[in-house]
Design a protein around this motif. Structure first.
Motif, PDB file in Angstrom:
ATOM      1  N   SER A   3       1.075  -1.245  -0.147  1.00  0.00           N
ATOM      2  CA  SER A   3      -0.081   0.007   0.060  1.00  0.00           C
ATOM      3  C   SER A   3       0.936   0.833   0.000  1.00  0.00           C
ATOM      4  N   GLU A   4       0.829   1.983  -1.390  1.00  0.00           N
ATOM      5  CA  GLU A   4       1.648   3.784  -0.780  1.00  0.00           C
ATOM      6  C   GLU A   4       1.338   4.281   0.317  1.00  0.00           C
ATOM      7  N   SER A   5       0.701   4.781   0.204  1.00  0.00           N
ATOM      8  CA  SER A   5      -0.019   5.683   1.860  1.00  0.00           C
ATOM      9  C   SER A   5       0.353   4.847   3.299  1.00  0.00           C
ATOM     10  N   LEU A   6       0.822   3.391   3.343  1.00  0.00           N
ATOM     11  CA  LEU A   6       1.420   3.032   5.227  1.00  0.00           C
ATOM     12  C   LEU A   6       2.154   4.479   5.465  1.00  0.00           C
ATOM     13  N   SER A   7       2.036   4.014   6.710  1.00  0.00           N
ATOM     14  CA  SER A   7       2.805   4.607   6.576  1.00  0.00           C
ATOM     15  C   SER A   7       2.763   4.640   8.665  1.00  0.00           C
ATOM     16  N   LEU A   8       3.641   4.962  10.020  1.00  0.00           N
ATOM     17  CA  LEU A   8       4.222   4.070  10.710  1.00  0.00           C
ATOM     18  C   LEU A   8       2.658   4.107  11.548  1.00  0.00           C
ATOM     19  N   ALA A   9       2.079   5.457  11.714  1.00  0.00           N
ATOM     20  CA  ALA A   9       0.811   5.844  12.642  1.00  0.00           C
ATOM     21  C   ALA A   9      -0.098   4.298  11.550  1.00  0.00           C
TER      22      ALA A   9
END
Length: 342
Positions: free
Chosen positions: A245-251
């Motif tokens: 997923s391109e939008s994957l983030s730490l949060a």
């Protein structure tokens, strides 16, 4: 009117609009406190308004700073400080004195004599850059890029000093046109530098935020089953492949694990010896390596996007760093080696 000045103002206003859209939209997972995001928008609006004010300096017969211009310059200096403070401080790290700073800056902008306002505002901007440099220096053990960030902040500080000096010269009788041209050129240069950074080091902010989270973490995993969390993290990446997923983030990942972002940062660093952005990139590259061989008809770019990268440049840089060759060369070599001889 000076054509060069018009071009610098037009370029700066266009860049301000573009960067405001990036900041407001959270592009490239810019996980910033709302105070910093708002401050960044104020700074960009202030820079655009300042540049338009420089056109007025160029056309007026006897130009001098107005109270409106002074307030804008003070607020953009505060916006610059608050924006980068949000990058270099952990979550919940805002202090009362920094809230009071906004009121103090606005009061000073309204009360200070106009003849002294510009040099004072830019001197405060230089002081803000110096404090940000101190915060960056604290990350030296965790960020191999910190030297770049330190140089950029130092350059912004020197720019502020140069503009403050030109303001003093203008106040001394050398005229405001030279000041307007100097400040307009440095603002345009600053926008050019920021644009270059976003293209050449696209994950600069996430990397810095990761280093900040680790630097300020204090026993965040004391009551967490590290082994179980590490195993669940492996499952998310290796089996469920959330990194695609391109939008994957730490949060996002922290929420999946029921951890805070500080806890996840410490878990990845202590259990895997990596920062979170690099941990994600390694899994994306490994996925891309498999896809390049298993799907030989797929374009290299489509493979990179399917693996989770958001641009061709970021895919090529990460792949070359981890594998030692660019994706196309890797595919050709592996496929050629797999062909039967004879």
């Amino acid at each position: 009117m000076d054509l060069a000045l018009q071009l610098m103002v037009g370029f700066s206003v266009g860049m301000a609009v573009l960067l405001a859209a990036v900041l407001a939209g959270g592009h490239r997972r810019l996980e910033l406190p709302w105070q910093s995001r708002l401050a960044g928008l104020v700074m960009l609006a202030g820079l655009a308004a300042t540049q338009l004010g420089h056109l007025e300096f160029a056309t007026a017969a006897e130009a001098s700073p107005t109270r409106r211009y002074v307030v804008v310059v003070f607020l953009q200096s505060l916006g610059f400080y608050w924006l980068l403070l949000g990058v270099l401080r952990p979550e919940g790290g805002w202090r009362r004195i920094e809230w009071a700073l906004a009121v103090a800056m606005l009061a000073l902008a309204l009360a200070i004599p106009l003849s002294w306002a510009v040099p004072v505002a830019l001197a405060l901007g230089a002081a803000a850059a110096a404090h940000l440099c101190v915060l960056v220096y604290r990350l030296r053990a965790l960020r191999r890029w910190f030297a770049l960030e330190l140089k950029v902040l130092g350059l912004f500080g020197l720019m502020a000093v140069a503009v403050a000096a030109s303001g003093l010269l203008a106040r001394a009788g050398m005229g405001w046109y030279g000041y307007a041209w100097t400040y307009a050129a440095l603002i345009a240069l600053g926008f050019l530098l920021v644009g270059w950074l976003l293209l050449s080091v696209p994950d600069l902010v996430p990397k810095t935020r990761e280093a900040v989270a680790v630097a300020y973490a204090q026993s965040t995993l004391a009551r967490v089953d590290r082994d179980a969390m590490a195993a669940r993290l492996r499952q998310l990446f290796e089996q469920e492949q959330i990194h695609r997923s391109e939008s994957l983030s730490l949060a996002t990942v922290a929420g999946m694990l029921g951890l805070s972002t500080h806890q996840l940062s410490e878990l990845v660093n202590t259990e895997f010896g990596l920062g979170f952005p690099r941990f994600v990139r390694q899994h994306r590259v490994e996925t891309a390596r498999q896809m390049l061989i298993e799907e030989p008809r797929a374009s290299v770019l489509s493979v990179g996007m399917a693996a989770g990268f958001n641009s061709q440049s970021s895919f090529y840089v990460a792949f070359k760093e981890q594998v030692g060759e660019v994706p196309g060369e890797y595919r050709r070599r592996r496929l050629a080696a797999a062909e039967p001889s004879g």
